[in-house]
Design a protein around this motif. Structure first.
Motif, PDB file in Angstrom:
ATOM      1  N   ALA A   1    -108.930  95.556 -92.681  1.00 40.62           N
ATOM      2  CA  ALA A   1    -109.783  96.119 -91.630  1.00 40.62           C
ATOM      3  C   ALA A   1    -109.265  95.745 -90.245  1.00 40.62           C
ATOM      4  O   ALA A   1    -109.238  96.579 -89.327  1.00 40.62           O
ATOM      5  CB  ALA A   1    -111.224  95.645 -91.813  1.00 40.62           C
ATOM      6  N   GLU A   2    -108.838  94.494 -90.083  1.00 37.72           N
ATOM      7  CA  GLU A   2    -108.366  94.044 -88.772  1.00 37.72           C
ATOM      8  C   GLU A   2    -107.096  94.778 -88.354  1.00 37.72           C
ATOM      9  O   GLU A   2    -106.961  95.223 -87.203  1.00 37.72           O
ATOM     10  CB  GLU A   2    -108.113  92.540 -88.807  1.00 37.72           C
ATOM     11  N   LEU A   3    -106.152  94.945 -89.287  1.00 40.91           N
ATOM     12  CA  LEU A   3    -104.902  95.617 -88.943  1.00 40.91           C
ATOM     13  C   LEU A   3    -105.109  97.111 -88.708  1.00 40.91           C
ATOM     14  O   LEU A   3    -104.510  97.693 -87.790  1.00 40.91           O
ATOM     15  CB  LEU A   3    -103.862  95.382 -90.043  1.00 40.91           C
ATOM     16  N   ALA A   4    -105.946  97.739 -89.525  1.00 43.00           N
ATOM     17  CA  ALA A   4    -106.224  99.161 -89.326  1.00 43.00           C
ATOM     18  C   ALA A   4    -106.898  99.396 -87.982  1.00 43.00           C
ATOM     19  O   ALA A   4    -106.566 100.347 -87.254  1.00 43.00           O
ATOM     20  CB  ALA A   4    -107.098  99.680 -90.466  1.00 43.00           C
ATOM     21  N   ALA A   5    -107.828  98.535 -87.628  1.00 41.82           N
ATOM     22  CA  ALA A   5    -108.510  98.671 -86.341  1.00 41.82           C
ATOM     23  C   ALA A   5    -107.537  98.455 -85.187  1.00 41.82           C
ATOM     24  O   ALA A   5    -107.633  99.120 -84.141  1.00 41.82           O
ATOM     25  CB  ALA A   5    -109.663  97.671 -86.262  1.00 41.82           C
TER      26      ALA A   5
END
Length: 682
Positions: A614-618
């Protein structure tokens, strides 16, 4: 290749994809240090005074070399034609004669520079050797006599399957000296990969070793050679260098010959023949990312002219430099910017056997300090590895102040890695020469002249003198500044490849059929108002998400800028709704398993990916836009790379889409793909 010697485009154009999108450009600028500019080989005034006509420019540079006979014509060109199977064909300096070994060795000894160091060798075990130009001349002469005694004559092919050794340099120069044609093969390649190259060239002799040192262990490789040449009747001899002292080396009497027995007793003088400028010098194989590897042929005169001048100009070659290009000697970068370019200019080069992190992760820093390396030219893959391991740079106990110039080649260098390299390795004072070229071009096409052009993180630079690049849309029109398109090379240049060995039709189709009159490099790029080129990766690496064209390089650069990420490979995978979806394979800065673990802990890697997804996609969505947000994020121990450091992205897509893997013979580490597949599929 954005700062890489790229593989070739697909053999025959298929569907016409839309041009890649514009990049998110890094706004940081690094002016040329005034002190560097003041003593640079090429200043702004020098650049302005160079001939504007390309042929006049290259003829001027040709006079830098010691020709035994001058040319009758500078350049001749027959364009591609369906009615002429021998087209396209080019000559440079036709009628001229010279010898590559004389250019790289003899001329310096004759000029009284025989005591100058030609190369510093760094063995993996800590063994070292320093070789002067006079000693190199003697050893090349002996090896040339030995090859002739084995029946090798001008035009014969010799495959060199060796690690990075002094003997590797000697062998290549000896083959060139007698007019034979060398093809260097990475010493870690499998029997299958070696066999293909030996068979394709029809090699008469293979030069190999008894074994190699790999991360401290002696590994026998002669059996690999025997498997590779089995049944190939054109292989008359295998010349074996004793490196590891293997006790039980498989041996075929009459065919196999020890290097030391064949070479050491030979005369120390050898009369080098005059060779025509268009005489073949070497065959180098593309990485095979787009099918069966191509044997790209380079000839002698034009190649040496451009290799020599581009090294002197782009790397600002000085008599007191200690120059280190870290490329494996089998890679085209080493042909041009370890062997023929630097040695033609009388450089003192460094060659290092083995891994950059063995016996210690600071091995390169130790060598730089001990030898006083002044020019350090390496791959973004290694830079990103150092960046992840040493965020603040190598330990302060290492003195890197000798470095005055940096270079990068191999894969696209991300802006954050560029900035780290400049600050932490170059001390904020050393310019960075990024280079874009490929096996087929033979020498750098786009770069910066370090005394003239400012550094721009993520941009390869501008077209070098005597060259012109154009970025085109799918209709063949020049794109607007900053818009994405296909990078092409206009005109011809001396170091250009002349053909694909044994398959000229493939040469014509691969490089000259997409845009009439232009060389199609197979990469997407942008070019700005000042001519600075930013590469976006292979055109077949562009991802189409709901009609939006996304650059793999752009997404990878964004991921690498995140503190969790050491390296990233991005591909498009099939998606029923959007056509393609973005899949990111991420090598984390901190692995989720203990260092040295022998078994692959799939659960740990998957759990770490779940936490980071989630952090990298965001992060990607925030920097580029929601359309670029990865649908899949996998954490993996490593990425599949060629020995040149180029990520083989198609293998990542094959894994996720469940396709059969294509050619893998050029992989640096064949165990990487099965590990990724295990994590991805379970």
């Amino acid at each position: 290749m954005s700062s890489r010697a790229a593989s070739a485009p697909a053999d025959r154009p298929t569907a016409e994809p839309a041009a890649p999108p514009a990049s998110v450009h890094d706004a940081r600028r690094y002016p040329v240090p005034p002190a560097f500019a003041a003593r640079a080989n090429v200043t702004a005034a020098d650049l302005a005074a160079l001939p504007a006509d390309a042929q006049a420019f290259w003829e001027q540079q040709a006079h830098r070399l010691p020709w035994s006979r001058l040319w009758a014509s500078v350049h001749e060109w027959v364009p591609p034609s369906d009615d002429d199977p021998a087209s396209p064909r080019a000559t440079w300096f036709a009628g001229g004669a010279l010898n590559a070994s004389v250019v790289c060795v003899d001329q310096h000894v004759a000029a009284g520079r025989g005591d100058r160091v030609a190369l510093h060798f760094e063995g993996e075990r800590g063994d070292r050797e320093t070789v002067t130009y006079a000693e190199l001349q003697r050893r090349v002469a002996q090896a040339a006599h030995a090859l002739e005694s084995l029946g090798v004559t001008a035009g014969d092919r010799v495959v060199i399957y060796l690690p990075v050794l002094v003997e590797t340099v000697v062998a290549a120069l000896a083959v060139a000296r007698i007019g034979a044609v060398h093809s260097l093969v990475f010493g870690g390649f499998s029997a299958e990969a070696l066999r293909f190259r030996v068979a394709d060239t029809g090699a008469r002799v293979v030069i190999a070793s008894d074994g190699q040192f790999r991360r401290g262990a002696a590994v026998g490789v002669k059996r690999i050679v025997d498997e590779a040449v089995a049944g190939l009747d054109h292989v008359e001899h295998v010349l074996v260098v004793r490196r590891t002292g293997e006790a039980d080396v498989p041996w075929t009497p009459g065919r196999d010959v020890w290097w030391h027995e064949a070479v050491d007793a030979q005369p120390e003088q050898h009369a080098a023949p005059e060779l025509d400028a268009e005489h073949p010098l070497f065959i180098t194989y593309t990485s095979g990312t787009t099918g069966r590897p191509k044997g790209v042929v380079h000839t002698t005169g034009g190649y040496l002219v451009q290799a020599s001048w581009s090294h002197w100009a782009a790397f600002d070659a000085k008599p007191d430099d200690v120059y280190w290009c870290t490329a494996d000697l089998a890679w085209v970068t080493a042909h041009t910017y370890v062997l023929y370019g630097p040695l033609s200019n009388g450089a003192s080069i460094v060659i290092a056997e083995g891994s950059p992190d063995h016996p210690a992760p600071t091995r390169h820093a130790e060598i730089i300090e001990r030898l006083g390396v002044t020019v350090y030219y390496t791959a973004p893959t290694l830079i990103r590895t150092f960046m992840a391991r040493f965020p603040e740079g190598f330990p302060a106990s290492f003195d890197l102040s000798s470095i005055r110039l940096l270079g990068t080649v191999g894969e696209a260098i991300n802006p954050e890695a560029w900035v780290w390299f400049h600050a932490r390795i170059g001390g904020g004072r050393a310019p960075i020469v990024d280079t874009w070229w490929q096996s087929e071009s033979g020498a750098a096409i786009v770069a910066t002249l370090p005394g003239v052009h400012e550094g721009v993180p993520g941009a390869a630079g501008v077209a070098l003198p005597g060259l012109r690049v154009r970025v085109l849309d799918e209709a063949g029109a020049d794109v607007a500044p900053g818009e994405g398109g296909y990078i092409t090379i206009e005109g011809r240049w001396p170091a250009m490849s002349r053909t694909v060995w044994g398959d000229h039709d493939r040469y014509r189709a691969a490089y000259w059929s997409r845009f009439p009159g232009l060389f199609f490099a197979g990469d997407g790029a942008t070019i700005d108002e000042r001519g600075y080129v930013r590469l976006q990766g292979r055109v077949d690496d562009v991802i189409n998400v709901s009609g939006h064209r996304l650059s793999t390089i752009e997404i990878e650069s964004t991921l690498v800028a995140h503190p969790l990420v050491a390296e990233a490979g991005v591909v498009g995978v099939a998606d029923a709704v959007t056509g393609q979806a973005v899949a990111a394979f991420v090598v984390p800065v901190s692995a989720p398993v203990a260092a040295g673990a022998e078994e692959l802990d799939v659960a740990a890697w998957r759990a770490a990916a779940a936490d980071a997804r989630a952090e990298l996609a965001a992060h990607v969505a925030r920097v580029i836009g929601p359309v670029a947000k990865p649908r899949h994020v996998l954490l993996v121990p490593d990425l599949p790379k060629t020995r040149s450091g180029k990520i083989m992205r198609r293998l990542l897509a094959d894994v996720l889409d469940g396709r059969e893997l294509g050619d893998t013979t050029s992989l640096q580490d064949e165990s990487v793909v099965p590990a990724i597949a295990t994590i991805a599929r379970g």
